[in-house]
Design a protein around this motif. Structure first.
Motif, PDB file in Angstrom:
ATOM      1  N   THR A   1      44.518  43.851  52.868  1.00  0.00           N
ATOM      2  CA  THR A   1      43.514  45.035  53.022  1.00  0.00           C
ATOM      3  C   THR A   1      43.696  46.211  52.083  1.00  0.00           C
ATOM      4  O   THR A   1      42.874  47.136  52.079  1.00  0.00           O
ATOM      5  CB  THR A   1      43.568  45.582  54.536  1.00  0.00           C
ATOM      6  OG1 THR A   1      44.496  45.622  55.099  1.00  0.00           O
ATOM      7  CG2 THR A   1      42.857  44.004  55.282  1.00  0.00           C
TER       8      THR A   1
ATOM      9  N   MET B   1      38.596  42.039  50.139  1.00  0.00           N
ATOM     10  CA  MET B   1      38.546  41.908  51.383  1.00  0.00           C
ATOM     11  C   MET B   1      37.345  42.852  52.157  1.00  0.00           C
ATOM     12  O   MET B   1      37.402  43.884  51.969  1.00  0.00           O
ATOM     13  CB  MET B   1      39.929  42.216  52.295  1.00  0.00           C
ATOM     14  CG  MET B   1      40.830  41.343  51.680  1.00  0.00           C
ATOM     15  SD  MET B   1      41.146  39.779  52.193  1.00  0.00           S
ATOM     16  CE  MET B   1      42.422  39.197  51.253  1.00  0.00           C
TER      17      MET B   1
ATOM     18  N   LYS C   1      40.641  37.434  56.554  1.00  0.00           N
ATOM     19  CA  LYS C   1      41.057  36.855  54.962  1.00  0.00           C
ATOM     20  C   LYS C   1      40.993  35.845  54.779  1.00  0.00           C
ATOM     21  O   LYS C   1      40.794  35.571  53.528  1.00  0.00           O
ATOM     22  CB  LYS C   1      42.435  37.676  54.896  1.00  0.00           C
ATOM     23  CG  LYS C   1      42.974  39.085  55.044  1.00  0.00           C
ATOM     24  CD  LYS C   1      44.239  39.130  54.841  1.00  0.00           C
ATOM     25  CE  LYS C   1      45.192  40.213  55.207  1.00  0.00           C
ATOM     26  NZ  LYS C   1      46.417  40.142  54.904  1.00  0.00           N
TER      27      LYS C   1
END
Length: 168
Positions: free
Chosen positions: A63, A86, A99
Motif C-alpha cells: 500500500t 492498490m 491486495k
C-alpha cells in the motif's frame, strides 16, 4: 516470462516487533503523516541477489505504492521498482486480502513469489480457484520479525525446483 518477486513493506521489510540491531530507524513523511520505519539495509542486496540468481523481476506489492520507491528502496539499496497499484477499498469476496485481486491482475500468467505478512489460505484459494493460477508461492512473513534468510531460501528453492528460475 520472467517470474516475479512481489514485496510488501510493513510487516516484511518493516517488522512490527522490536527490531534487531541490524535494523535502522528512518522517519518518512507521506502527505501530512509522519512514519517511523525500521529497515535492514542488507535486505536490498539479498533481494537483488535473489532476483539475479533466479532471473526474476522485483515488484512492490504494498500500500506504500510509489512511496516505496521514494522512502524504502534508497534506504535498503534497491533501484526504483515497478509498483502494483492498490486500492484498499476493494471488498473481499471470498475472504482474500484486498491486495490479492490486484496481484492476480498484475501477475497475469507469470509465475510469482509473494512475500507478505497477510497472505493466508484464503488468498491461495482465491488465486487458484477464482483466478485459475497455479504457478505461485505465497510466503507468509511473521510481521514481528520481518523478512529472513529462510524466506529468501524458500523462494529460491521454489523457483529453482519448479524450473521457473532463469538463472539455474
Amino acid at each position: 516470462m520472467k517470474p516475479l518477486l512481489l514485496i510488501d513493506v510493513d510487516g516484511v521489510l518493516n517488522p512490527m516487533g522490536r527490531p534487531t540491531p541490524d535494523f535502522r530507524p528512518y522517519r518518512c513523511t507521506i502527505g501530512d503523516e509522519l512514519y517511523t520505519v525500521h529497515l535492514n539495509p542488507r535486505h536490498g542486496r539479498r533481494l537483488l541477489d535473489l532476483a539475479l540468481v533466479t532471473g526474476s523481476e522485483l515488484v512492490w506489492a504494498t500500500t506504500w505504492e510509489q512511496h516505496a520507491n521514494e522512502w524504502i528502496a534508497p534506504r535498503i539499496g534497491l533501484p526504483s521498482l515497478p509498483v502494483i497499484p492498490m486500492s484498499p477499498d476493494v471488498p473481499s469476496e471470498y475472504g482474500e486480502m484486498f491486495k490479492t485481486p490486484h496481484v492476480a491482475a498484475y501477475a497475469g500468467r507469470r509465475p510469482f513469489v509473494w512475500f507478505d505478512d497477510q497472505v493466508w489460505a484464503e488468498d491461495e484459494e482465491y488465486l487458484r480457484v477464482r483466478q485459475g493460477l497455479d504457478d505461485f508461492l505465497l510466503i507468509h512473513v511473521d510481521p514481528r520479525q520481518g523478512l529472513t534468510s529462510r524466506h529468501l531460501g524458500m523462494a529460491h528453492e521454489w523457483l529453482t525446483l519448479t524450473g521457473f528460475s532463469q538463472g539455474s
